[in-house]
Structures are given as C-alpha cells and as structure tokens.
Design a protein around this motif. Structure first.
Motif, short mmCIF file in Angstrom:
data_model
loop_
_atom_site.label_atom_id
_atom_site.label_comp_id
_atom_site.label_asym_id
_atom_site.label_seq_id
_atom_site.Cartn_x
_atom_site.Cartn_y
_atom_site.Cartn_z
N CYS A 134 0.84 -1.21 0.00
CA CYS A 134 0.00 0.00 0.00
C CYS A 134 0.87 1.25 0.00
O CYS A 134 0.59 2.22 -0.72
N ASN A 135 1.93 1.25 0.80
CA ASN A 135 2.85 2.39 0.82
C ASN A 135 3.54 2.57 -0.53
O ASN A 135 3.73 3.70 -0.98
N LEU A 136 3.91 1.49 -1.17
CA LEU A 136 4.54 1.57 -2.48
C LEU A 136 3.58 2.16 -3.51
O LEU A 136 3.98 2.99 -4.34
N LEU A 137 2.31 1.76 -3.45
CA LEU A 137 1.30 2.35 -4.34
C LEU A 137 1.23 3.86 -4.12
O LEU A 137 1.25 4.64 -5.07
N ARG A 138 1.15 4.27 -2.85
CA ARG A 138 1.09 5.71 -2.54
C ARG A 138 2.34 6.44 -3.04
O ARG A 138 2.24 7.54 -3.57
N ASN A 139 3.51 5.83 -2.85
CA ASN A 139 4.76 6.45 -3.29
C ASN A 139 4.81 6.64 -4.79
O ASN A 139 5.55 7.50 -5.28
N HIS A 140 4.06 5.84 -5.53
CA HIS A 140 3.98 5.98 -7.00
C HIS A 140 2.73 6.76 -7.42
O HIS A 140 2.30 6.69 -8.57
N SER A 141 2.14 7.47 -6.46
CA SER A 141 0.98 8.35 -6.70
C SER A 141 -0.28 7.61 -7.10
O SER A 141 -1.13 8.15 -7.82
N TYR A 142 -0.43 6.38 -6.64
CA TYR A 142 -1.66 5.64 -6.87
C TYR A 142 -2.48 5.65 -5.58
O TYR A 142 -1.94 5.52 -4.49
N LYS A 143 -3.79 5.77 -5.74
CA LYS A 143 -4.68 5.71 -4.58
C LYS A 143 -4.81 4.26 -4.12
O LYS A 143 -4.80 3.34 -4.92
N ARG A 149 -8.82 -1.89 -4.67
CA ARG A 149 -7.43 -2.32 -4.79
C ARG A 149 -6.99 -3.11 -3.56
O ARG A 149 -6.25 -4.08 -3.68
N GLN A 150 -7.46 -2.69 -2.40
CA GLN A 150 -7.13 -3.42 -1.18
C GLN A 150 -7.70 -4.84 -1.22
O GLN A 150 -7.02 -5.80 -0.86
N THR A 151 -8.94 -4.97 -1.68
CA THR A 151 -9.57 -6.29 -1.78
C THR A 151 -8.82 -7.18 -2.78
O THR A 151 -8.56 -8.35 -2.51
N ILE A 152 -8.47 -6.61 -3.92
CA ILE A 152 -7.74 -7.37 -4.94
C ILE A 152 -6.38 -7.79 -4.40
O ILE A 152 -5.98 -8.96 -4.54
#
Length: 155
Positions: A17-26, A31-34
């Motif tokens: 989740c942090n990596l997604l945020r660091n790449h500017s993805y919500k 996405r959490q369920t997937i």
C-alpha cells in the motif's frame, strides 16, 4: 519496470500500500480487496479472470476492468510479475527481486496448472555464452511444457 519489493517485503500488505502511494496511486477499497485476495493465493499464478472470480464474492461491485488495471499497476511498480504461459491470458505472481534469476515454470498442457522449479541449472551455459560472445547475460526465462502427475496418469 521500476524498482519493486523483494519477496519478503512484498508479502506485507502495508508495504505494498505504501509503495502504491509512493507511486501516486490511490489505495482504494477495491485495490485493497484485490491485493488481499492475491496475497491469500500467493502460491498460485493467477489470471485477472481468476482474481475477479475470487474477489467478486467479497466485493460484488468490483469489475473485471478494475482487476486488470490493478494487476497491471502492481506489475508496473514491481510488486507482481506478469507471465505469458501460452494459454492466451496473462498470469501474475509476486516478483522476487532478491533472486539473481527468475525461477522456472512447469506448465501442464492438459489442465493448465503452473508450478515452479527453483533450481537454476543454466549458470554454466550463461558463462559459456559470455565467454564466447562477450554478451553478459542478466536474466533468462525458461518454461517447460508437459503433463503434471495427475494428467499423466489419466493419459
């Protein structure tokens, strides 16, 4: 592909989740369920359709397009590897950035099951290639096609 997480880190939900945020993805509930569903089936090589079948029971409003987009994003940031096993659909697995080479895959021609083979027996061949051609091999991808034990018995 950008730098992703190692196999140990990639299994941590919050790290991804942090990596997604660091790449500017919500980090949306979908996405959490997937991601959680994929993490629960970490030993499998799942297609987008298989992930969709698993998540729609938990979250019926998730569409197949959302699953495709999420898996592609996770592959883009290096969390997942996208594989083509010749069956007309991409399959995903967690990337192993700590490996020198990817592991190899055994693909059943009958049932389509995919298993892994971790021994890398091609290092000596790579050394010969480098010596003869001055080509430095950085990686390789090897797939074996045949029949799993269950299908072999049925033949």
């Amino acid at each position: 592909m950008e730098e992703g997480l190692g196999v140990q880190e990639s299994k941590t939900f919050e790290s991804i989740c942090n990596l997604l945020r660091n790449h500017s993805y919500k980090v949306t509930p979908q996405r959490q369920t997937i991601l959680q569903t994929f993490m629960e089936h970490v030993d499998r090589h799942l297609s987008a359709e298989e992930v969709y079948m698993l998540v729609k029971h938990q979250n019926p409003e998730i569409g197949l397009a959302t699953v495709y987009r999420t898996l592609d994003i996770l592959a883009e940031i290096g969390v997942l590897l996208k594989n083509d096993f010749g069956d007309g659909r991409s399959r995903y697995e967690f990337s192993r950035k700590d490996e020198h080479h990817h592991h190899h895959h055994l693909i059943c021609l009958s049932c389509g099951s995919v298993s892994e083979f971790d021994d890398d027996l091609l290092e000596s061949l790579e050394a010969v290639i480098t010596k003869r051609t001055q080509f430095k091999v950085m990686d390789h991808d090897l797939k074996f096609y045949g029949y799993c034990n269950k299908c072999e018995e049925a033949l």
